[in-house]
Design a protein around this motif. Structure first.
Motif, short mmCIF file in Angstrom:
data_model
loop_
_atom_site.label_atom_id
_atom_site.label_comp_id
_atom_site.label_asym_id
_atom_site.label_seq_id
_atom_site.Cartn_x
_atom_site.Cartn_y
_atom_site.Cartn_z
N MET A 1 0.84 -1.18 0.00
CA MET A 1 0.00 0.00 0.00
C MET A 1 0.88 1.24 0.00
N HIS A 2 0.60 2.17 -0.86
CA HIS A 2 1.40 3.38 -0.97
C HIS A 2 0.69 4.56 -0.33
N ALA A 3 1.46 5.34 0.46
CA ALA A 3 0.89 6.51 1.11
C ALA A 3 0.85 7.69 0.15
N GLY A 4 1.75 7.70 -0.80
CA GLY A 4 1.81 8.78 -1.77
C GLY A 4 2.73 8.35 -2.90
N LYS A 5 2.98 9.24 -3.83
CA LYS A 5 3.82 8.89 -4.97
C LYS A 5 5.26 8.63 -4.52
N GLY A 6 5.71 7.39 -4.68
CA GLY A 6 7.08 7.03 -4.32
C GLY A 6 7.33 6.82 -2.84
N VAL A 7 6.30 6.93 -2.03
CA VAL A 7 6.47 6.76 -0.58
C VAL A 7 5.72 5.50 -0.14
N VAL A 8 6.43 4.62 0.54
CA VAL A 8 5.81 3.38 1.02
C VAL A 8 5.28 3.62 2.43
N ALA A 9 4.07 3.20 2.68
CA ALA A 9 3.45 3.38 3.99
C ALA A 9 4.18 2.53 5.03
N PRO A 10 4.26 3.00 6.26
CA PRO A 10 4.89 2.21 7.31
C PRO A 10 4.13 0.90 7.54
N GLN A 11 4.87 -0.14 7.90
CA GLN A 11 4.26 -1.42 8.22
C GLN A 11 3.86 -1.42 9.69
N ARG A 12 2.70 -1.97 9.99
CA ARG A 12 2.21 -1.99 11.37
C ARG A 12 1.97 -3.43 11.82
N ALA A 13 2.23 -3.67 13.10
CA ALA A 13 1.99 -5.00 13.68
C ALA A 13 1.41 -4.81 15.07
N ARG A 14 0.55 -5.73 15.46
CA ARG A 14 -0.05 -5.68 16.79
C ARG A 14 -0.08 -7.11 17.32
N ALA A 15 0.29 -7.26 18.59
CA ALA A 15 0.28 -8.58 19.22
C ALA A 15 -0.24 -8.43 20.64
N GLY A 16 -0.85 -9.49 21.13
CA GLY A 16 -1.35 -9.48 22.50
C GLY A 16 -1.36 -10.88 23.07
N ILE A 17 -1.29 -10.94 24.39
CA ILE A 17 -1.33 -12.23 25.08
C ILE A 17 -2.08 -12.05 26.38
N ARG A 18 -2.84 -13.05 26.74
CA ARG A 18 -3.59 -13.01 27.99
C ARG A 18 -3.31 -14.30 28.75
N LEU A 19 -2.82 -14.16 29.97
CA LEU A 19 -2.55 -15.29 30.86
C LEU A 19 -3.32 -15.05 32.16
N GLY A 20 -4.47 -15.67 32.26
CA GLY A 20 -5.31 -15.45 33.44
C GLY A 20 -5.71 -13.99 33.52
N PRO A 21 -5.45 -13.34 34.66
CA PRO A 21 -5.84 -11.94 34.81
C PRO A 21 -4.86 -10.97 34.14
N LEU A 22 -3.69 -11.46 33.73
CA LEU A 22 -2.67 -10.61 33.13
C LEU A 22 -2.86 -10.53 31.62
N GLU A 23 -2.88 -9.30 31.10
CA GLU A 23 -3.01 -9.10 29.66
C GLU A 23 -1.95 -8.11 29.20
N MET A 24 -1.23 -8.47 28.12
CA MET A 24 -0.20 -7.60 27.57
C MET A 24 -0.48 -7.37 26.10
N ARG A 25 -0.22 -6.14 25.66
CA ARG A 25 -0.39 -5.78 24.25
C ARG A 25 0.84 -5.02 23.78
N ALA A 26 1.15 -5.18 22.51
CA ALA A 26 2.27 -4.45 21.91
C ALA A 26 1.89 -4.02 20.51
N ASP A 27 2.23 -2.80 20.17
CA ASP A 27 2.03 -2.27 18.82
C ASP A 27 3.39 -1.82 18.30
#
Length: 69
Positions: A1-27
Motif C-alpha cells: 500500500m502506498h501513502a503517496g507517490k514514491g512513498v511506502v506506507a509504514p508497516q504496522r503490527a499488533r500482538a497481544g497475550i492473555r494469561l489469566g488476569p494478566l493481559e499484555m499488548r504491543a504495537d
C-alpha cells in the motif's frame, strides 16, 4: 500500500497475550529504513558474537596447553 507517490506506507503490527488476569499488548510501526536499520543491528550483534566465541575458544586452547602444577 502506498501513502503517496514514491512513498511506502509504514508497516504496522499488533500482538497481544492473555494469561489469566494478566493481559499484555504491543504495537509496532516500522518504515523501510527502520527495518533496514534493525537488520543492520542484528547482523552486527551476530558478527560480534561470532568473534567473541572464536576468541574465547582460542584462549581456552592456549590455557589448556600450559602445564599445570
Amino acid at each position: 500500500m502506498h501513502a503517496g507517490k514514491g512513498v511506502v506506507a509504514p508497516q504496522r503490527a499488533r500482538a497481544g497475550i492473555r494469561l489469566g488476569p494478566l493481559e499484555m499488548r504491543a504495537d509496532a510501526e516500522l518504515t523501510a529504513g527502520g527495518l533496514l536499520a534493525i537488520g543492520g543491528m542484528v547482523s552486527a550483534i551476530l558478527l560480534s558474537t561470532a568473534v567473541l566465541v572464536r576468541a574465547a575458544v582460542r584462549e581456552g586452547r592456549e590455557a589448556r596447553s600450559v602445564p599445570r602444577r
